[in-house]
Design a protein around this motif. Sequence first.
Motif, PDB file in Angstrom:
ATOM      1  N   ASN A 313       0.848  -1.186   0.000  1.00 26.92           N
ATOM      2  CA  ASN A 313       0.000   0.000   0.000  1.00 26.92           C
ATOM      3  C   ASN A 313       0.888   1.242   0.000  1.00 26.92           C
ATOM      4  OD1 ASN A 313      -2.395  -1.552   0.255  1.00 26.92           O
ATOM      5  ND2 ASN A 313      -2.006  -1.745   2.456  1.00 26.92           N
ATOM      6  N   LYS A 351      -1.884   0.816  -6.510  1.00 28.55           N
ATOM      7  CA  LYS A 351      -1.128   0.636  -5.267  1.00 28.55           C
ATOM      8  C   LYS A 351      -1.197   1.880  -4.386  1.00 28.55           C
ATOM      9  CE  LYS A 351       2.254  -2.653  -7.123  1.00 28.55           C
ATOM     10  NZ  LYS A 351       3.705  -2.884  -7.390  1.00 28.55           N
ATOM     11  N   LYS A 353      -3.023   4.369  -2.352  1.00 28.02           N
ATOM     12  CA  LYS A 353      -4.321   4.365  -1.683  1.00 28.02           C
ATOM     13  C   LYS A 353      -4.788   5.771  -1.294  1.00 28.02           C
ATOM     14  CE  LYS A 353      -4.160  -0.065  -1.996  1.00 28.02           C
ATOM     15  NZ  LYS A 353      -4.942  -0.728  -3.061  1.00 28.02           N
ATOM     16  N   VAL A 530      -5.865   2.267   5.607  1.00 28.31           N
ATOM     17  CA  VAL A 530      -4.662   1.433   5.498  1.00 28.31           C
ATOM     18  C   VAL A 530      -3.772   1.714   6.707  1.00 28.31           C
ATOM     19  CG1 VAL A 530      -4.684   1.225   2.993  1.00 28.31           C
ATOM     20  CG2 VAL A 530      -3.491   3.161   4.038  1.00 28.31           C
ATOM     21  N   TYR A 533       1.897   1.008   5.140  1.00 20.88           N
ATOM     22  CA  TYR A 533       2.021   1.670   3.845  1.00 20.88           C
ATOM     23  C   TYR A 533       3.437   2.194   3.650  1.00 20.88           C
ATOM     24  CZ  TYR A 533       1.326   5.645   6.993  1.00 20.88           C
ATOM     25  OH  TYR A 533       1.432   6.523   8.042  1.00 20.88           O
TER      26      TYR A 533
END
Length: 596
Positions: A313, A351, A353, A530, A533
Motif C-alpha cells: 500500500n 497501489k 491508496k 490502510v 504503507y
Amino acid sequence: MKQFFKFVLATVVGIFAATIILGVLSVFIFAGVLSSASEKSTTVEANSILTLEFRKPINERTPYNPLAELEFLGFEEKNLGLNDILANIKKAKTDENIKGIYLNESYLASGQATTEEIRNALIDFKKSGKFIIAYGEVYTQSFYYLASVADKVYLNPQGFFELSGFNSEVTFLKGALDKLGIEAQVIKVGTYKSAVEPFLLTKMSDANRLQVTSYLNSMFGHFLDGISKSRKINRDSLFNYADNMTVRYPEDALRLKLVDGLKYKDEVLAELKKRTKTDLKDDLNAVNITEYDSAPTNGGADKEEENSGSSRNRIAMIYASGEITGGDGNDNTIGSDRLSKALREAREDDKVKAVVLRVNSPGGSSLASDVIWREVALTKKVKPIMVSMGDVAASGGYYISCAADSIFAEPNTITGSIGIFAVLPNMQKFFNDKLGVTFDNVKTSKYADLGDISRPLTPAERAILQNQVNHGYDVFTGVVAKGRKKSQRYIDSIGQGRVWTGKQALKIGLVDRLGNIEDAVKAAAKKADVKNYKVVEYPEQDSPFKSLGATFSAQIKTRLLMSELGDDYRYYEQIKQVKSIMRVPQARLPFNVVIK
C-alpha cells in the motif's frame, strides 16, 4: 596534394571521433564515480552526537545534485531538504549509537513553517530521553526559536543575541518606473491584493498595512508562545524584552534566563564529551546530519523501509514547491504539466491508496493553477487527498489546495490571498523620451494590437481586461466555496486578496487542522483505511544526465550573484519576478515574507 588533403581530413575526422568516444567514456566513468560514491554508507560509532547545522536555504525535499559528491573539486555540497532532515531526526531518536543532538550555530535561512516542522521534530526527539545542546556565537530570532527547545542553550560570552520583534518589508518600484517613463497599468480584484502596489505606490496602502499588521502579529504571537512554553518565561515578559530591546549583551540574555550559560565552544564540546562519557583527551564522536543521511537505520534496514512500512500500500507524497507556471517546471517551480502528470499517475496507480499534496507556493499563473486544481478535484473523486501547507500556500498556492478532502497548515503558514491581478506595462514614454524610438502600425480590426506595450490602454481595452480579471476572481472564489463547502459570498468576504496565517485561517475555515506533514500522511492513511504503507514521492526528480549540465551552470550563476550581492540577493530575486508577472493574469502572494 590531393593525397595530402585526404590525409589531413582523415586525421581531423579521427581526432573528432576520438574526442567523442573519450567524452562518452568520461561521462560513464564520471557517472560510475558518482554512483559508487553515493552508495557509500556512514558508520556511526557508539556514543555519537548528531550535529545539526543549517546555513543554507532548506528545500521541501533534498535536491538531486549529481555534483554533490565532488565537493572536494569545489562543487556545491549536498544540502538536505526538509523531508530528509525530519527523517534523520526521527531515525536518530531510536538509534542506539546517537546519544544526543548538538544544535550548532545556524542562520536558518528558511521560512517560519519549515522551522516549525524541524522544531517539532526536535521536541519529539526529546521524548526518547536523549539530550539536545544548542550553542551559538550569534542567535538570530529564527535560530533561537529552534534552539529554545534544547535542554541547554549556550551563548558565546562575547556573542550576539537578537530579540527585537518581526519586520516585513516591501520594495516599491514606482519611483524607478517613473524615472524610466514606464507606467504599470494594473487590473485587479481584491482590496487587499497588494502585489501590484510596488508598481503604483511608494508606500503601503492602509488596507495592506492592516493585513500585514494582522498576520505579522499572529506569527510573532506564536513565536512568543513557543519560547514561553520551552523556556518557562512569561509571554508578556518576552514581548517587553523585544519591544524595548532589553537584550543588548550576552549577560542580559543570561540574566533573563533566555540562555543557560555563557560558554566558549571548547567548553560546550567538553560538556558534550562528559555527557557521552568521552575522555577529554579523545575526540568527540560526532556525525553531521548530511553524513548521517547515508547511515543505515537500526537493524540495517534501509531508510525507506523503516519509515514507510509495507510496500503493498502506498501513500503518494506529491511536492508542489515554488512559483506556479505553465509547462514542465522543475523541483523549484510548479509546472502545471509536470504536477498534473504526477497527480494523474498517483490517481491511476492502484497501489496508491491516498495522496498528500505538499504545497509551498506563493502562487503564480491563474490558468496554470486552474489546470492543477482540476487534477486535484479528479483525484478526490477516486481516493483521499490531503494538503499539507509549508511556509506559504497563498493565492494560486491556495487555489490548488482548496479541492482537497482536508487541509493541514502550521500556525505560522502564510495562506489565503484569494484574488486575481494583471499588470501590463505602458512603455511609450520610455521608448519615445528616453530612447527616441517611435512606432506605427496597421491593423485589420479594432483590438488586433491589444496588449501592445508601446502605448497606453484605451478605456475600452481596460474594460475588457477588467472583465477578464473579474471573471477569474469569480471562478477562484467559486472553486474555493465548493471545496470548503461555504457560500461564495462568505469566501469573497474573507478573500479580496487578504493574507492570513495558518492559525487565523483555521478560525475562518480556510484550513481544517493545524499540523505537520506527518499529520497529513496519517490522516490520508486513516481515510484510506490502510495501516501499513510506504510513502512514495512525486514528481520523479531529474536523472543525473538530464540535470548535470543545468545543475552545474545554475550553481556557477547563483554562486557568482550571491557572492557579489550578499544579503541583497533577495532583491535581485524580487526584480526577476517583475518580468514574470507582466501581461499574464496572476493569482500570486503580494510579497515575500522575510523574518530574521
